[in-house]
Write a protein that holds these residues in place. Structure first.
Motif, PDB file in Angstrom:
ATOM      1  N   HIS A 240       2.906  -4.860  -7.560  1.00 21.87           N
ATOM      2  CA  HIS A 240       2.424  -3.509  -7.893  1.00 21.87           C
ATOM      3  C   HIS A 240       0.929  -3.515  -8.172  1.00 21.87           C
ATOM      4  O   HIS A 240       0.458  -2.900  -9.120  1.00 21.87           O
ATOM      5  N   ARG A 241       0.168  -4.214  -7.319  1.00 23.50           N
ATOM      6  CA  ARG A 241      -1.284  -4.306  -7.449  1.00 23.50           C
ATOM      7  C   ARG A 241      -1.957  -3.405  -6.429  1.00 23.50           C
ATOM      8  O   ARG A 241      -1.478  -3.230  -5.312  1.00 23.50           O
ATOM      9  N   THR A 242      -3.098  -2.854  -6.831  1.00 21.09           N
ATOM     10  CA  THR A 242      -3.899  -2.045  -5.918  1.00 21.09           C
ATOM     11  C   THR A 242      -5.243  -2.722  -5.709  1.00 21.09           C
ATOM     12  O   THR A 242      -5.644  -3.602  -6.467  1.00 21.09           O
ATOM     13  N   TYR A 243      -5.941  -2.294  -4.660  1.00 21.60           N
ATOM     14  CA  TYR A 243      -7.228  -2.865  -4.307  1.00 21.60           C
ATOM     15  C   TYR A 243      -8.144  -1.729  -3.908  1.00 21.60           C
ATOM     16  O   TYR A 243      -7.707  -0.738  -3.322  1.00 21.60           O
ATOM     17  N   GLY A 244      -9.413  -1.865  -4.227  1.00 21.28           N
ATOM     18  CA  GLY A 244     -10.382  -0.857  -3.799  1.00 21.28           C
ATOM     19  C   GLY A 244     -10.060   0.503  -4.387  1.00 21.28           C
ATOM     20  O   GLY A 244      -9.815   0.642  -5.569  1.00 21.28           O
TER      21      GLY A 244
ATOM     22  N   LEU B 279      -0.078  -4.614  -2.755  1.00 20.75           N
ATOM     23  CA  LEU B 279       1.174  -5.212  -3.223  1.00 20.75           C
ATOM     24  C   LEU B 279       2.008  -4.091  -3.861  1.00 20.75           C
ATOM     25  O   LEU B 279       2.035  -3.940  -5.076  1.00 20.75           O
ATOM     26  N   PRO B 280       2.709  -3.302  -3.038  1.00 20.18           N
ATOM     27  CA  PRO B 280       3.389  -2.119  -3.553  1.00 20.18           C
ATOM     28  C   PRO B 280       4.731  -2.382  -4.241  1.00 20.18           C
ATOM     29  O   PRO B 280       5.295  -1.490  -4.858  1.00 20.18           O
TER      30      PRO B 280
ATOM     31  N   PHE C 233      -1.627   0.885   4.348  1.00 20.75           N
ATOM     32  CA  PHE C 233      -2.094   0.053   3.235  1.00 20.75           C
ATOM     33  C   PHE C 233      -2.648   0.899   2.093  1.00 20.75           C
ATOM     34  O   PHE C 233      -2.826   0.410   0.991  1.00 20.75           O
ATOM     35  N   SER C 234      -2.907   2.155   2.354  1.00 18.16           N
ATOM     36  CA  SER C 234      -3.332   3.062   1.285  1.00 18.16           C
ATOM     37  C   SER C 234      -2.141   3.492   0.444  1.00 18.16           C
ATOM     38  O   SER C 234      -2.205   3.535  -0.773  1.00 18.16           O
ATOM     39  N   ASP C 235      -1.042   3.814   1.119  1.00 14.06           N
ATOM     40  CA  ASP C 235       0.107   4.349   0.395  1.00 14.06           C
ATOM     41  C   ASP C 235       1.220   3.331   0.153  1.00 14.06           C
ATOM     42  O   ASP C 235       2.243   3.655  -0.441  1.00 14.06           O
ATOM     43  N   GLY C 236       1.051   2.091   0.627  1.00 19.74           N
ATOM     44  CA  GLY C 236       2.036   1.037   0.377  1.00 19.74           C
ATOM     45  C   GLY C 236       3.181   0.990   1.362  1.00 19.74           C
ATOM     46  O   GLY C 236       4.095   0.180   1.206  1.00 19.74           O
TER      47      GLY C 236
ATOM     48  N   MET D 292     -12.672 -13.667  -3.721  1.00 15.88           N
ATOM     49  CA  MET D 292     -11.975 -13.774  -4.987  1.00 15.88           C
ATOM     50  C   MET D 292     -12.752 -13.004  -6.034  1.00 15.88           C
ATOM     51  O   MET D 292     -13.929 -13.268  -6.257  1.00 15.88           O
ATOM     52  N   ASP D 293     -12.087 -12.037  -6.632  1.00 18.61           N
ATOM     53  CA  ASP D 293     -12.706 -11.197  -7.660  1.00 18.61           C
ATOM     54  C   ASP D 293     -14.028 -10.605  -7.209  1.00 18.61           C
ATOM     55  O   ASP D 293     -15.003 -10.574  -7.950  1.00 18.61           O
ATOM     56  N   GLY D 294     -14.083 -10.170  -5.954  1.00 20.33           N
ATOM     57  CA  GLY D 294     -15.266  -9.488  -5.447  1.00 20.33           C
ATOM     58  C   GLY D 294     -16.361 -10.393  -4.918  1.00 20.33           C
ATOM     59  O   GLY D 294     -17.354  -9.916  -4.395  1.00 20.33           O
ATOM     60  N   GLU D 295     -16.205 -11.701  -5.055  1.00 19.70           N
ATOM     61  CA  GLU D 295     -17.213 -12.625  -4.533  1.00 19.70           C
ATOM     62  C   GLU D 295     -16.699 -13.264  -3.252  1.00 19.70           C
ATOM     63  O   GLU D 295     -15.560 -13.689  -3.173  1.00 19.70           O
ATOM     64  N   VAL D 296     -17.561 -13.333  -2.241  1.00 19.91           N
ATOM     65  CA  VAL D 296     -17.189 -13.884  -0.944  1.00 19.91           C
ATOM     66  C   VAL D 296     -17.724 -15.304  -0.823  1.00 19.91           C
ATOM     67  O   VAL D 296     -18.871 -15.581  -1.178  1.00 19.91           O
TER      68      VAL D 296
END
Length: 121
Positions: A16-20, A26-27, A50-53, A81-85
């Motif tokens: 149940h994780r979201t991104y951006g 991870l719906p 991927f927006s709505d799961g 990872m955590d916003g760093e590439v």
């Protein structure tokens, strides 16, 4: 085990994780997601899932529960990872990711330049 070309894979600390902008990557309860490599037209057609799961259950998506993954690859790959590439090269594989107690990690290679945010004095 996933043994095919993938567009991306991720390991979350929980489901149940979201991104951006609240994209439901991870719906469900699963903590691991991979998406098979696909052509541009198919990517465009599936982008909104991927927006709505709703990518969960699609043939191009694999959702599983995992606490540790191993990635083997024979080419350069970008890892975020955590916003760093970070650029990983074949000599740096296998790459392991696993759930651990909360820590702050800096990923580096002995011969690779990296920037930790500090300014030279």
């Amino acid at each position: 085990m996933v043994e095919s070309a993938v567009e991306f894979c991720l390991l979350g600390v929980s489901g149940h994780r979201t991104y951006g902008s609240n994209h439901k990557i991870l719906p469900t309860d699963e903590t691991f997601c991979t998406v098979k490599k696909m052509g541009l037209v198919k990517k465009l057609l599936q982008k909104n899932t991927f927006s709505d799961g709703t990518h969960a259950g699609k043939p191009t998506t694999v959702l599983r529960t995992a606490s540790k993954i191993r990635v083997d690859y024979n080419q350069d790959i970008l890892v975020q990872m955590d916003g760093e590439v970070h650029l990983l090269q074949p000599a740096q594989y296998p790459l392991f990711m696993e759930h651990t107690e909360p820590v702050i990690r800096i990923i580096e290679c002995n011969d690779a330049p990296y920037y930790k945010g500090a300014e030279a004095i």
